[in-house]
Design a protein around this motif. Structure first.
Motif, PDB file in Angstrom:
ATOM      1  N   SER A 179       0.850  -1.196   0.000  1.00 54.39           N
ATOM      2  CA  SER A 179       0.000   0.000   0.000  1.00 54.39           C
ATOM      3  C   SER A 179       0.880   1.238   0.000  1.00 54.39           C
ATOM      4  N   ALA A 180       0.278   2.354  -0.329  1.00 55.93           N
ATOM      5  CA  ALA A 180       1.027   3.614  -0.349  1.00 55.93           C
ATOM      6  C   ALA A 180       1.602   3.936   1.030  1.00 55.93           C
ATOM      7  N   ASP A 181       0.886   3.548   2.092  1.00 56.40           N
ATOM      8  CA  ASP A 181       1.346   3.855   3.449  1.00 56.40           C
ATOM      9  C   ASP A 181       2.614   3.100   3.828  1.00 56.40           C
ATOM     10  N   GLU A 182       2.919   2.030   3.109  1.00 57.76           N
ATOM     11  CA  GLU A 182       4.106   1.239   3.430  1.00 57.76           C
ATOM     12  C   GLU A 182       5.371   1.790   2.780  1.00 57.76           C
ATOM     13  N   ILE A 183       5.240   2.775   1.909  1.00 57.78           N
ATOM     14  CA  ILE A 183       6.367   3.311   1.144  1.00 57.78           C
ATOM     15  C   ILE A 183       6.877   4.593   1.787  1.00 57.78           C
ATOM     16  N   ILE A 184       8.190   4.703   1.889  1.00 62.43           N
ATOM     17  CA  ILE A 184       8.838   5.927   2.364  1.00 62.43           C
ATOM     18  C   ILE A 184       9.653   6.495   1.203  1.00 62.43           C
ATOM     19  N   VAL A 185       9.434   7.746   0.877  1.00 61.27           N
ATOM     20  CA  VAL A 185      10.172   8.411  -0.192  1.00 61.27           C
ATOM     21  C   VAL A 185      11.445   9.007   0.386  1.00 61.27           C
ATOM     22  N   VAL A 186      12.569   8.738  -0.260  1.00 57.14           N
ATOM     23  CA  VAL A 186      13.877   9.154   0.270  1.00 57.14           C
ATOM     24  C   VAL A 186      14.702   9.819  -0.826  1.00 57.14           C
ATOM     25  N   PRO A 187      15.689  10.660  -0.429  1.00 56.83           N
ATOM     26  CA  PRO A 187      16.504  11.389  -1.420  1.00 56.83           C
ATOM     27  C   PRO A 187      17.737  10.612  -1.871  1.00 56.83           C
TER      28      PRO A 187
END
Length: 479
Positions: A179-187
């Motif tokens: 799900s979208a909630d399981e994803i962390i966006v990182v640099p």
């Protein structure tokens, strides 16, 4: 104290310079302060009157007054006009300027260092950004610019739309259902790896890394208090039995396309590696850096897609290979029990993706532009890979190539007596940029060249390999 304000008849003369007109007006007024013709408290003419006396447009005078006001040389109040500010004469005498003067050109000692011309850039990990559809790219950034930025400086941007788009992308392209909630966006991946030891509780513990492998991972873990255990890879990638024997708390792997040798971890090893993690409560860090690109066979789903992998596999994906490394956008899917700890650690380190960047990339993914780009890039890279391999076959018939069926690079294996670091220097003088295989090794002793082909047009492959072969023969690196 300032003298009583009065309107003065100003003998303003604009300096004869190449600066913008507003700067010339401002300098002319400051020159009058410098010579004492204007003093603190003196009132300036209206912008309309000064523009008329100088024979210029009023806009330039308004801009000059605004600039002087912002710098503190003048004061303005409604109904009282604009006056020279207290202390303006002292500031002018001290050499304070109202604006940054244009650079007159670099001094000889400040000239940028010269670099050798690179005719063929074969360094790995560089996608061809010229393949990006400019219309789709501009549309994504226009859409991002329409949104008003948030004002919560105390937390990372939510990237709601981007995470939703990435969830669909991972399901379609890598078989990872989240799900979208399981994803962390990182640099980016490299910076994120430095946050893992604290977030995963790995400081002072042992972590297995592939050898040869991604040097940035070894550096990141080593600098953060982790005992790095290099584990040799073979033609099937990392051997789970070797990992088990190493008695480590985690393992960092690139199973879809081992970096840099290019091995593809078979399903039996994947299952065995996951069984090891389950039995000992270990963590597998899966770096799926270019898993989308496979040419002769269909890509295997990510290790994270296996049943039961979610509790033990921390999945990392990136836009750097499929789109552009300078975008600095990657994504992490951690095990549920580590998600909050990792998110807090990333935010504490300031490792967040700017809101607008995330919005633009999210729009690019959601509209299908990333899927279209991947299809176009995969066709192009497949053709460039074929051209490079064919040229190597013609000009280096005895060459040993590895990793030819996937990714964006191949490895030209060389005998162990070859100093590939010295060879890379010789290639540089011949117009090449390449990477030595030994630079990726910790304990094993492999020699060769890691050659990226993503930015090598098919029409140049033959000439590039012919020149490469000439350097190899002249240096005695190839029989």
């Amino acid at each position: 104290m300032p003298r009583t304000a009065h309107v003065v008849d100003l003998p303003v003369r604009l300096p004869d310079t190449a600066e913008p007109l507003r700067h010339r007006v401002g300098e002319a007024l400051l020159d009058l302060v410098r010579t004492g013709r204007l003093r603190p408290g003196d009132q300036l003419p209206s912008t309309r009157a000064l523009a008329a006396s100088l024979g210029i447009g009023r806009g330039a005078v308004v801009a000059a007054y605004d600039e002087l006001l912002a710098a503190g040389f003048v004061e303005a109040s409604q109904g009282s006009g604009t006056r020279i500010a207290v202390g303006a004469d002292e500031a002018v005498a001290a050499g304070v300027a109202s604006h940054v003067a244009p650079c007159p050109g670099p001094e000889p000692t400040c000239a940028p260092p010269r670099t050798r011309g690179v005719r063929w850039d074969l360094r790995p990990g560089r996608a061809d950004t010229g393949l990006i559809d400019p219309a789709a790219w501009r549309r994504a950034w226009r859409a991002a610019a329409e949104a008003v930025p948030g004002n919560d400086a105390g937390s990372a941007p939510p990237h709601t739309a981007l995470r939703a788009a990435l969830a669909q992308h991972l399901r379609r392209t890598r078989g990872v259902t989240v799900s979208a909630d399981e994803i962390i966006v990182v640099p980016g991946v490299s910076a994120t790896l430095r946050a893992l030891p604290d977030a995963l509780g790995l400081r002072g513990r042992r972590v297995a890394l592939e050898d040869p492998g991604y040097a940035e991972a070894a550096t990141a873990f080593g600098e953060c208090g982790v005992e790095v255990v290099p584990v040799p890879v073979d033609d099937d990638g990392l051997d789970p039995e070797t990992v088990e024997a190493a008695e480590v708390a985690a393992a960092y792997v690139t199973p879809s396309h081992q970096y840099p040798l290019g091995a593809r971890m078979p399903v039996a090893r994947r299952a065995q590696l996951l069984a090891w993690a389950r039995s000992g409560g270990a963590v597998i860090v899966e770096d799926d850096y270019d898993g989308e690109f496979r040419y002769d066979v269909s890509p295997l789903p990510a290790l994270r897609s296996l049943p039961g992998a979610g509790d033990h596999v921390l999945y990392i994906g990136t836009a750097s290979k499929v789109l552009a490394p300078t975008l600095r956008v990657a994504w992490v899917v951690p095990p549920p029990h580590l998600r909050d700890r990792l998110r807090l650690e990333l935010e504490a380190r300031g490792l967040v993706v700017p809101e607008t960047v995330g919005a633009a990339f999210g729009d690019f993914v959601a509209r299908g532009a990333l899927t279209a780009h991947h299809a176009r890039a995969a066709r192009t890279y497949a053709a460039r890979r074929s051209a490079l391999v064919a040229a190597v076959t013609r000009h280096l018939p005895d060459a040993r190539l590895a990793g030819v069926d996937a990714g964006l690079h191949v490895v030209l294996r060389l005998s162990r007596h070859v100093d590939d670091l010295d060879l890379v220097g010789r290639l540089e003088t011949a117009g090449f940029a390449a990477s030595p295989l030994s630079a990726y090794c910790a304990r094993v002793d492999h020699r060769g060249l890691v050659l990226g082909y993503a930015c090598l047009p098919e029409s140049q492959a033959d000439a590039a390999v012919r020149a490469l072969a000439a350097v190899l023969v002249s240096s005695g690196s190839h029989g």
